[in-house]
Design a protein around this motif. Structure first.
Motif, PDB file in Angstrom:
ATOM      1  N   PHE A 113      54.003 -27.578  36.254  1.00  0.00           N
ATOM      2  CA  PHE A 113      54.198 -28.615  37.263  1.00  0.00           C
ATOM      3  C   PHE A 113      55.680 -28.963  37.353  1.00  0.00           C
ATOM      4  N   ILE A 114      56.200 -28.941  38.566  1.00  0.00           N
ATOM      5  CA  ILE A 114      57.633 -29.167  38.787  1.00  0.00           C
ATOM      6  C   ILE A 114      57.829 -30.313  39.779  1.00  0.00           C
ATOM      7  N   THR A 115      58.816 -31.161  39.505  1.00  0.00           N
ATOM      8  CA  THR A 115      59.258 -32.179  40.459  1.00  0.00           C
ATOM      9  C   THR A 115      60.753 -31.993  40.685  1.00  0.00           C
ATOM     10  N   LEU A 116      61.156 -31.948  41.950  1.00  0.00           N
ATOM     11  CA  LEU A 116      62.554 -31.749  42.322  1.00  0.00           C
ATOM     12  C   LEU A 116      63.010 -32.918  43.182  1.00  0.00           C
ATOM     13  N   THR A 117      64.118 -33.545  42.800  1.00  0.00           N
ATOM     14  CA  THR A 117      64.617 -34.706  43.521  1.00  0.00           C
ATOM     15  C   THR A 117      66.034 -34.456  44.029  1.00  0.00           C
ATOM     16  N   VAL A 118      66.516 -35.406  44.824  1.00  0.00           N
ATOM     17  CA  VAL A 118      67.896 -35.410  45.309  1.00  0.00           C
ATOM     18  C   VAL A 118      68.374 -36.861  45.293  1.00  0.00           C
ATOM     19  N   PRO A 119      69.685 -37.100  45.340  1.00  0.00           N
ATOM     20  CA  PRO A 119      70.169 -38.480  45.473  1.00  0.00           C
ATOM     21  C   PRO A 119      69.597 -39.121  46.736  1.00  0.00           C
ATOM     22  N   ASN A 120      69.210 -40.372  46.632  1.00  0.00           N
ATOM     23  CA  ASN A 120      68.545 -41.040  47.748  1.00  0.00           C
ATOM     24  C   ASN A 120      69.428 -41.107  48.987  1.00  0.00           C
ATOM     25  N   PRO A 121      68.956 -40.570  50.116  1.00  0.00           N
ATOM     26  CA  PRO A 121      69.737 -40.656  51.360  1.00  0.00           C
ATOM     27  C   PRO A 121      69.427 -41.939  52.127  1.00  0.00           C
ATOM     28  N   SER A 122      70.285 -42.232  53.087  1.00  0.00           N
ATOM     29  CA  SER A 122      70.035 -43.344  54.006  1.00  0.00           C
ATOM     30  C   SER A 122      69.075 -42.876  55.093  1.00  0.00           C
ATOM     31  N   ALA A 123      68.698 -43.805  55.970  1.00  0.00           N
ATOM     32  CA  ALA A 123      67.789 -43.459  57.064  1.00  0.00           C
ATOM     33  C   ALA A 123      68.384 -42.366  57.946  1.00  0.00           C
ATOM     34  N   ASP A 124      69.672 -42.478  58.243  1.00  0.00           N
ATOM     35  CA  ASP A 124      70.330 -41.502  59.124  1.00  0.00           C
ATOM     36  C   ASP A 124      70.412 -40.113  58.487  1.00  0.00           C
ATOM     37  N   GLU A 125      70.373 -40.054  57.166  1.00  0.00           N
ATOM     38  CA  GLU A 125      70.544 -38.788  56.461  1.00  0.00           C
ATOM     39  C   GLU A 125      69.223 -38.112  56.086  1.00  0.00           C
ATOM     40  N   GLN A 201      70.563 -27.674  41.246  1.00  0.00           N
ATOM     41  CA  GLN A 201      71.886 -28.103  41.694  1.00  0.00           C
ATOM     42  C   GLN A 201      72.572 -26.993  42.490  1.00  0.00           C
ATOM     43  N   ARG A 202      72.475 -25.754  41.986  1.00  0.00           N
ATOM     44  CA  ARG A 202      73.080 -24.620  42.693  1.00  0.00           C
ATOM     45  C   ARG A 202      72.383 -24.382  44.034  1.00  0.00           C
ATOM     46  N   ALA A 203      71.063 -24.450  44.031  1.00  0.00           N
ATOM     47  CA  ALA A 203      70.312 -24.205  45.259  1.00  0.00           C
ATOM     48  C   ALA A 203      70.642 -25.243  46.326  1.00  0.00           C
ATOM     49  N   MET A 204      70.877 -26.479  45.899  1.00  0.00           N
ATOM     50  CA  MET A 204      71.205 -27.554  46.834  1.00  0.00           C
ATOM     51  C   MET A 204      72.701 -27.709  47.033  1.00  0.00           C
ATOM     52  N   ASN A 205      73.512 -26.963  46.243  1.00  0.00           N
ATOM     53  CA  ASN A 205      74.968 -27.096  46.279  1.00  0.00           C
ATOM     54  C   ASN A 205      75.360 -28.563  46.083  1.00  0.00           C
ATOM     55  N   ASP A 206      74.762 -29.177  45.047  1.00  0.00           N
ATOM     56  CA  ASP A 206      74.968 -30.605  44.821  1.00  0.00           C
ATOM     57  C   ASP A 206      74.870 -30.891  43.322  1.00  0.00           C
ATOM     58  N   GLU A 207      76.017 -31.029  42.661  1.00  0.00           N
ATOM     59  CA  GLU A 207      76.029 -31.297  41.221  1.00  0.00           C
ATOM     60  C   GLU A 207      75.713 -32.751  40.895  1.00  0.00           C
ATOM     61  N   SER A 208      75.586 -33.600  41.909  1.00  0.00           N
ATOM     62  CA  SER A 208      75.257 -35.001  41.643  1.00  0.00           C
ATOM     63  C   SER A 208      73.761 -35.192  41.379  1.00  0.00           C
ATOM     64  N   ILE A 209      72.955 -34.164  41.580  1.00  0.00           N
ATOM     65  CA  ILE A 209      71.521 -34.247  41.269  1.00  0.00           C
ATOM     66  C   ILE A 209      71.347 -34.362  39.755  1.00  0.00           C
ATOM     67  N   THR A 210      70.578 -35.354  39.323  1.00  0.00           N
ATOM     68  CA  THR A 210      70.402 -35.582  37.885  1.00  0.00           C
ATOM     69  C   THR A 210      68.940 -35.558  37.441  1.00  0.00           C
ATOM     70  N   GLN A 211      68.000 -35.581  38.397  1.00  0.00           N
ATOM     71  CA  GLN A 211      66.599 -35.734  38.023  1.00  0.00           C
ATOM     72  C   GLN A 211      65.743 -34.568  38.514  1.00  0.00           C
ATOM     73  N   VAL A 212      65.175 -33.833  37.579  1.00  0.00           N
ATOM     74  CA  VAL A 212      64.107 -32.861  37.858  1.00  0.00           C
ATOM     75  C   VAL A 212      63.110 -32.995  36.702  1.00  0.00           C
ATOM     76  N   ASP A 213      61.947 -32.443  36.899  1.00  0.00           N
ATOM     77  CA  ASP A 213      60.948 -32.484  35.824  1.00  0.00           C
ATOM     78  C   ASP A 213      60.169 -31.178  35.833  1.00  0.00           C
ATOM     79  N   ILE A 214      59.905 -30.634  34.659  1.00  0.00           N
ATOM     80  CA  ILE A 214      59.087 -29.436  34.536  1.00  0.00           C
ATOM     81  C   ILE A 214      58.174 -29.621  33.334  1.00  0.00           C
TER      82      ILE A 214
END
Length: 322
Positions: A113-125, A201-214
Protein backbone atom coordinates in the motif's frame (compact mmCIF):
# COMPACT_ATOMS: atom_id res chain seq x y z
CA UNK A 1 -39.38 -8.55 8.23
CA UNK A 2 -37.11 -5.94 9.85
CA UNK A 3 -36.67 -6.06 13.62
CA UNK A 4 -34.64 -4.11 16.18
CA UNK A 5 -32.09 -6.93 16.17
CA UNK A 6 -31.31 -6.57 12.46
CA UNK A 7 -28.24 -4.40 13.03
CA UNK A 8 -26.88 -4.48 9.46
CA UNK A 9 -30.20 -3.35 8.01
CA UNK A 10 -30.51 -0.55 10.56
CA UNK A 11 -26.94 0.65 9.89
CA UNK A 12 -27.61 0.70 6.13
CA UNK A 13 -30.73 2.84 6.60
CA UNK A 14 -28.83 5.14 8.97
CA UNK A 15 -26.07 5.63 6.39
CA UNK A 16 -28.56 6.34 3.61
CA UNK A 17 -30.28 8.89 5.85
CA UNK A 18 -26.97 10.46 6.89
CA UNK A 19 -25.74 11.04 3.34
CA UNK A 20 -29.16 12.12 2.06
CA UNK A 21 -29.28 14.78 4.78
CA UNK A 22 -25.93 16.15 3.56
CA UNK A 23 -27.11 16.66 -0.02
CA UNK A 24 -28.95 20.01 0.44
CA UNK A 25 -25.78 21.74 1.66
CA UNK A 26 -23.74 20.44 -1.28
CA UNK A 27 -26.58 21.40 -3.65
CA UNK A 28 -26.64 24.92 -2.16
CA UNK A 29 -22.89 25.20 -2.77
CA UNK A 30 -23.40 24.17 -6.40
CA UNK A 31 -26.19 26.74 -6.78
CA UNK A 32 -23.83 29.56 -5.68
CA UNK A 33 -21.26 28.72 -8.36
CA UNK A 34 -20.80 30.90 -11.42
CA UNK A 35 -20.18 27.74 -13.45
CA UNK A 36 -23.25 26.90 -15.53
CA UNK A 37 -22.42 23.22 -15.53
CA UNK A 38 -22.47 23.11 -11.73
CA UNK A 39 -25.78 24.97 -11.52
CA UNK A 40 -27.38 22.35 -13.79
CA UNK A 41 -26.57 19.66 -11.23
CA UNK A 42 -28.46 21.25 -8.33
CA UNK A 43 -31.80 19.52 -8.97
CA UNK A 44 -30.04 16.17 -9.45
CA UNK A 45 -28.28 16.55 -6.11
CA UNK A 46 -31.49 17.49 -4.30
CA UNK A 47 -33.44 14.52 -5.69
CA UNK A 48 -30.66 11.94 -5.35
CA UNK A 49 -31.83 8.99 -3.27
CA UNK A 50 -35.44 10.24 -3.03
CA UNK A 51 -36.59 6.67 -3.64
CA UNK A 52 -34.80 3.39 -3.09
CA UNK A 53 -35.91 -0.21 -3.57
CA UNK A 54 -34.04 -2.97 -1.75
CA UNK A 55 -34.15 -6.66 -0.96
CA UNK A 56 -33.86 -7.97 2.56
CA UNK A 57 -31.62 -11.03 2.40
CA UNK A 58 -30.40 -13.52 4.97
CA UNK A 59 -27.04 -15.27 4.95
CA UNK A 60 -26.30 -18.83 6.02
CA UNK A 61 -25.73 -17.62 9.60
CA UNK A 62 -29.22 -16.16 9.75
CA UNK A 63 -28.01 -12.53 9.68
CA UNK A 64 -30.13 -10.12 7.65
CA UNK A 65 -28.85 -7.33 5.43
CA UNK A 66 -30.33 -4.90 2.93
CA UNK A 67 -29.26 -4.94 -0.71
CA UNK A 68 -30.19 -1.93 -2.85
CA UNK A 69 -31.67 -3.07 -6.18
CA UNK A 70 -32.99 0.20 -7.68
CA UNK A 71 -32.54 3.88 -6.80
CA UNK A 72 -32.46 7.32 -8.38
CA UNK A 73 -28.80 8.07 -7.71
CA UNK A 74 -27.61 11.30 -9.39
CA UNK A 75 -23.97 10.24 -10.13
CA UNK A 76 -22.64 13.78 -9.45
CA UNK A 77 -18.97 13.43 -8.47
CA UNK A 78 -19.21 15.26 -5.11
CA UNK A 79 -22.67 14.02 -4.14
CA UNK A 80 -22.29 12.56 -0.61
CA UNK A 81 -24.66 9.67 -1.37
CA UNK A 82 -23.01 8.76 -4.67
CA UNK A 83 -19.47 9.08 -3.30
CA UNK A 84 -20.40 6.54 -0.63
CA UNK A 85 -22.03 4.23 -3.17
CA UNK A 86 -19.00 4.41 -5.51
CA UNK A 87 -16.73 3.55 -2.59
CA UNK A 88 -18.87 0.53 -1.71
CA UNK A 89 -18.92 -0.67 -5.33
CA UNK A 90 -15.20 -0.07 -5.72
CA UNK A 91 -14.46 -2.11 -2.59
CA UNK A 92 -16.68 -4.93 -3.84
CA UNK A 93 -14.94 -4.95 -7.20
CA UNK A 94 -11.49 -4.90 -5.61
CA UNK A 95 -12.32 -7.86 -3.38
CA UNK A 96 -13.60 -9.76 -6.42
CA UNK A 97 -10.42 -8.85 -8.28
CA UNK A 98 -8.06 -9.88 -5.47
CA UNK A 99 -9.94 -13.14 -4.92
CA UNK A 100 -9.61 -13.85 -8.65
CA UNK A 101 -5.87 -13.12 -8.59
CA UNK A 102 -5.30 -15.23 -5.47
CA UNK A 103 -7.05 -18.20 -7.03
CA UNK A 104 -5.35 -17.79 -10.39
CA UNK A 105 -1.86 -17.44 -8.92
CA UNK A 106 -2.36 -19.88 -6.03
CA UNK A 107 -1.98 -17.18 -3.33
CA UNK A 108 1.59 -16.44 -4.42
CA UNK A 109 1.06 -12.70 -4.89
CA UNK A 110 1.66 -10.07 -2.24
CA UNK A 111 0.43 -6.48 -1.88
CA UNK A 112 1.95 -3.12 -0.97
CA UNK A 113 0.00 0.00 0.00
CA UNK A 114 1.43 3.34 -1.10
CA UNK A 115 0.43 6.94 -0.35
CA UNK A 116 1.98 9.78 -2.36
CA UNK A 117 1.59 13.43 -1.37
CA UNK A 118 2.69 16.88 -2.53
CA UNK A 119 2.97 20.26 -0.76
CA UNK A 120 -0.52 21.67 -0.35
CA UNK A 121 -1.47 23.92 -3.30
CA UNK A 122 -3.83 26.88 -3.29
CA UNK A 123 -7.18 26.83 -5.07
CA UNK A 124 -5.64 28.37 -8.21
CA UNK A 125 -2.90 25.73 -8.28
CA UNK A 126 -4.96 22.60 -7.53
CA UNK A 127 -5.87 21.54 -11.07
CA UNK A 128 -2.31 22.03 -12.36
CA UNK A 129 -0.86 20.06 -9.44
CA UNK A 130 -3.21 17.14 -10.10
CA UNK A 131 -2.02 17.16 -13.73
CA UNK A 132 1.58 16.99 -12.51
CA UNK A 133 0.76 14.19 -10.09
CA UNK A 134 -0.74 12.06 -12.86
CA UNK A 135 2.36 12.65 -14.98
CA UNK A 136 4.49 11.96 -11.91
CA UNK A 137 2.81 8.58 -11.37
CA UNK A 138 3.61 7.61 -14.97
CA UNK A 139 7.23 8.65 -14.46
CA UNK A 140 7.48 6.82 -11.12
CA UNK A 141 6.12 3.54 -12.48
CA UNK A 142 8.15 3.64 -15.70
CA UNK A 143 11.46 5.26 -14.70
CA UNK A 144 12.03 4.03 -11.14
CA UNK A 145 13.85 0.73 -11.67
CA UNK A 146 12.73 -0.95 -8.46
CA UNK A 147 9.12 -0.10 -9.22
CA UNK A 148 9.48 -1.57 -12.71
CA UNK A 149 11.09 -4.71 -11.27
CA UNK A 150 8.53 -5.30 -8.56
CA UNK A 151 5.15 -3.97 -9.71
CA UNK A 152 2.91 -6.56 -11.40
CA UNK A 153 -0.24 -4.46 -11.25
CA UNK A 154 -1.89 -1.60 -9.39
CA UNK A 155 -5.04 0.21 -8.37
CA UNK A 156 -4.60 3.95 -7.79
CA UNK A 157 -7.08 6.53 -6.52
CA UNK A 158 -7.03 10.29 -5.99
CA UNK A 159 -8.29 11.93 -2.82
CA UNK A 160 -8.49 15.69 -2.15
CA UNK A 161 -8.95 17.23 1.29
CA UNK A 162 -9.14 20.87 2.37
CA UNK A 163 -7.14 22.60 5.11
CA UNK A 164 -9.44 25.35 6.37
CA UNK A 165 -6.78 26.94 8.60
CA UNK A 166 -4.26 27.42 5.78
CA UNK A 167 -6.88 27.71 2.99
CA UNK A 168 -5.02 25.08 0.94
CA UNK A 169 -5.83 21.71 -0.59
CA UNK A 170 -4.26 18.32 -0.07
CA UNK A 171 -4.38 16.10 -3.17
CA UNK A 172 -2.80 12.68 -2.69
CA UNK A 173 -2.71 9.24 -4.26
CA UNK A 174 -3.56 5.96 -2.58
CA UNK A 175 -2.37 2.85 -4.37
CA UNK A 176 -2.58 -0.91 -3.95
CA UNK A 177 0.40 -2.47 -5.74
CA UNK A 178 0.66 -6.17 -6.62
CA UNK A 179 4.13 -7.70 -6.18
CA UNK A 180 5.75 -11.15 -6.34
CA UNK A 181 6.16 -13.29 -3.21
CA UNK A 182 9.94 -12.64 -3.29
CA UNK A 183 9.41 -8.87 -3.00
CA UNK A 184 10.41 -8.88 0.69
CA UNK A 185 13.62 -10.87 0.19
CA UNK A 186 14.85 -9.58 -3.19
CA UNK A 187 16.98 -6.40 -2.83
CA UNK A 188 16.37 -5.46 -6.49
CA UNK A 189 12.60 -5.28 -5.81
CA UNK A 190 12.11 -4.25 -2.19
CA UNK A 191 11.44 -0.50 -1.88
CA UNK A 192 12.24 1.37 1.33
CA UNK A 193 10.45 4.50 2.49
CA UNK A 194 13.45 6.71 1.68
CA UNK A 195 13.82 5.18 -1.79
CA UNK A 196 10.17 5.83 -2.55
CA UNK A 197 10.41 9.41 -1.29
CA UNK A 198 13.45 10.16 -3.45
CA UNK A 199 11.89 8.51 -6.50
CA UNK A 200 8.64 10.48 -6.06
CA UNK A 201 10.62 13.72 -5.63
CA UNK A 202 12.39 12.99 -8.93
CA UNK A 203 9.15 12.05 -10.68
CA UNK A 204 7.54 15.30 -9.53
CA UNK A 205 10.76 17.34 -9.93
CA UNK A 206 10.10 18.68 -6.44
CA UNK A 207 12.55 18.15 -3.56
CA UNK A 208 10.21 19.95 -1.16
CA UNK A 209 8.02 16.81 -0.97
CA UNK A 210 8.50 15.27 2.48
CA UNK A 211 5.61 12.84 2.96
CA UNK A 212 5.09 9.42 1.36
CA UNK A 213 4.07 6.13 2.90
CA UNK A 214 4.70 2.53 1.89
CA UNK A 215 3.36 -0.41 3.86
CA UNK A 216 3.64 -4.05 2.98
CA UNK A 217 0.86 -6.54 3.58
CA UNK A 218 2.55 -9.91 4.04
CA UNK A 219 -0.45 -12.20 4.50
CA UNK A 220 -3.08 -13.67 2.18
CA UNK A 221 -6.22 -13.21 4.33
CA UNK A 222 -8.59 -11.12 2.20
CA UNK A 223 -10.54 -9.76 5.18
CA UNK A 224 -7.36 -8.24 6.59
CA UNK A 225 -6.29 -7.08 3.16
CA UNK A 226 -9.62 -5.26 2.83
CA UNK A 227 -8.55 -2.74 5.49
CA UNK A 228 -5.87 -1.43 3.14
CA UNK A 229 -8.17 -1.60 0.14
CA UNK A 230 -10.82 0.48 1.93
CA UNK A 231 -8.36 3.37 2.27
CA UNK A 232 -7.89 3.39 -1.50
CA UNK A 233 -11.58 3.06 -2.37
CA UNK A 234 -13.11 5.71 -0.13
CA UNK A 235 -14.25 9.24 -0.91
CA UNK A 236 -12.80 11.53 -3.56
CA UNK A 237 -13.38 14.29 -1.03
CA UNK A 238 -14.96 13.47 2.34
CA UNK A 239 -18.42 15.08 2.53
CA UNK A 240 -17.76 16.03 6.16
CA UNK A 241 -14.67 17.91 4.99
CA UNK A 242 -16.81 19.96 2.63
CA UNK A 243 -19.60 20.59 5.11
CA UNK A 244 -17.62 21.51 8.22
CA UNK A 245 -16.94 25.09 7.17
CA UNK A 246 -17.34 28.35 9.04
CA UNK A 247 -19.82 29.74 6.50
CA UNK A 248 -21.67 28.87 3.30
CA UNK A 249 -19.45 31.10 1.15
CA UNK A 250 -16.40 29.06 2.16
CA UNK A 251 -18.24 25.80 1.50
CA UNK A 252 -19.28 27.02 -1.96
CA UNK A 253 -15.73 28.11 -2.79
CA UNK A 254 -14.21 24.78 -1.75
CA UNK A 255 -16.87 22.70 -3.52
CA UNK A 256 -16.42 24.69 -6.74
CA UNK A 257 -12.62 24.43 -6.56
CA UNK A 258 -12.65 20.65 -6.09
CA UNK A 259 -15.41 20.09 -8.65
CA UNK A 260 -13.61 22.03 -11.39
CA UNK A 261 -10.26 20.43 -10.55
CA UNK A 262 -11.53 16.85 -10.87
CA UNK A 263 -14.06 17.20 -13.70
CA UNK A 264 -13.33 15.11 -16.80
CA UNK A 265 -10.59 13.21 -14.95
CA UNK A 266 -10.26 9.51 -14.21
CA UNK A 267 -9.91 9.38 -10.44
CA UNK A 268 -9.43 5.60 -10.32
CA UNK A 269 -6.74 3.94 -12.44
CA UNK A 270 -5.81 0.30 -12.95
CA UNK A 271 -2.77 -1.37 -14.46
CA UNK A 272 -1.09 -4.72 -15.01
CA UNK A 273 -2.59 -7.80 -13.40
CA UNK A 274 -5.38 -5.84 -11.70
CA UNK A 275 -6.53 -4.31 -15.00
CA UNK A 276 -6.32 -7.73 -16.67
CA UNK A 277 -8.32 -9.39 -13.88
CA UNK A 278 -11.02 -6.72 -14.15
CA UNK A 279 -11.36 -7.46 -17.86
CA UNK A 280 -11.56 -11.20 -17.19
CA UNK A 281 -14.30 -10.58 -14.62
CA UNK A 282 -16.18 -8.17 -16.87
CA UNK A 283 -16.05 -5.33 -14.33
CA UNK A 284 -16.88 -1.80 -15.49
CA UNK A 285 -15.80 1.55 -14.06
CA UNK A 286 -17.78 2.96 -11.15
CA UNK A 287 -16.96 6.43 -12.53
CA UNK A 288 -19.06 6.06 -15.65
CA UNK A 289 -22.21 8.16 -15.85
CA UNK A 290 -24.22 4.99 -16.43
CA UNK A 291 -22.48 3.12 -13.59
CA UNK A 292 -24.67 0.81 -11.53
CA UNK A 293 -24.34 1.96 -7.91
CA UNK A 294 -26.73 -0.63 -6.48
CA UNK A 295 -25.62 -3.63 -4.44
CA UNK A 296 -24.61 -7.09 -5.54
CA UNK A 297 -25.97 -10.18 -3.82
CA UNK A 298 -24.16 -13.46 -3.41
CA UNK A 299 -25.66 -16.75 -4.50
CA UNK A 300 -25.76 -17.97 -0.89
CA UNK A 301 -28.05 -15.18 0.35
CA UNK A 302 -31.74 -15.98 0.70
CA UNK A 303 -34.19 -13.25 -0.33
CA UNK A 304 -36.82 -12.70 2.35
CA UNK A 305 -38.70 -9.88 0.62
CA UNK A 306 -38.45 -6.31 -0.61
CA UNK A 307 -38.76 -2.85 0.90
CA UNK A 308 -39.21 0.65 -0.51
CA UNK A 309 -37.67 3.76 1.00
CA UNK A 310 -39.27 7.14 0.25
CA UNK A 311 -37.58 10.35 1.42
CA UNK A 312 -39.82 12.49 3.61
CA UNK A 313 -37.63 15.50 4.36
CA UNK A 314 -35.32 14.25 7.08
CA UNK A 315 -36.07 10.54 7.21
CA UNK A 316 -37.02 7.60 5.04
CA UNK A 317 -40.52 6.18 5.14
CA UNK A 318 -40.14 2.42 4.80
CA UNK A 319 -42.81 0.18 3.35
CA UNK A 320 -42.75 -3.55 2.77
CA UNK A 321 -43.31 -4.49 -0.88
CA UNK A 322 -45.90 -7.10 -1.69
Amino acid sequence: MITQNDKKVKRKIQKLTHFKNQSPTIAAAYSLSNDAGMQKKVDKLLSCGDWIHADIVQDTNGEKSMKITHANFCKVRLCPMCQWRRGVKCQTQMIQTLEHLNQKYDHKLRYVFITLTVPNPSADELSEIIDKMQDGWHSLTHNFRKMRNSMLGYFRSLEVTYNQTADTYHPHFHAVVVVDADYFTNPSKYITHDELLQAWQRAMNDESITQVDIRAYRGTNLKQLLKGVQESCKYICKPSGLLDMSDMDTTAKVVETVHLAIQRRRLFAFGGLIAKARRELGLTSVERQDADLTDETTGTAERLGGVSLLWCGGFYQITVDN
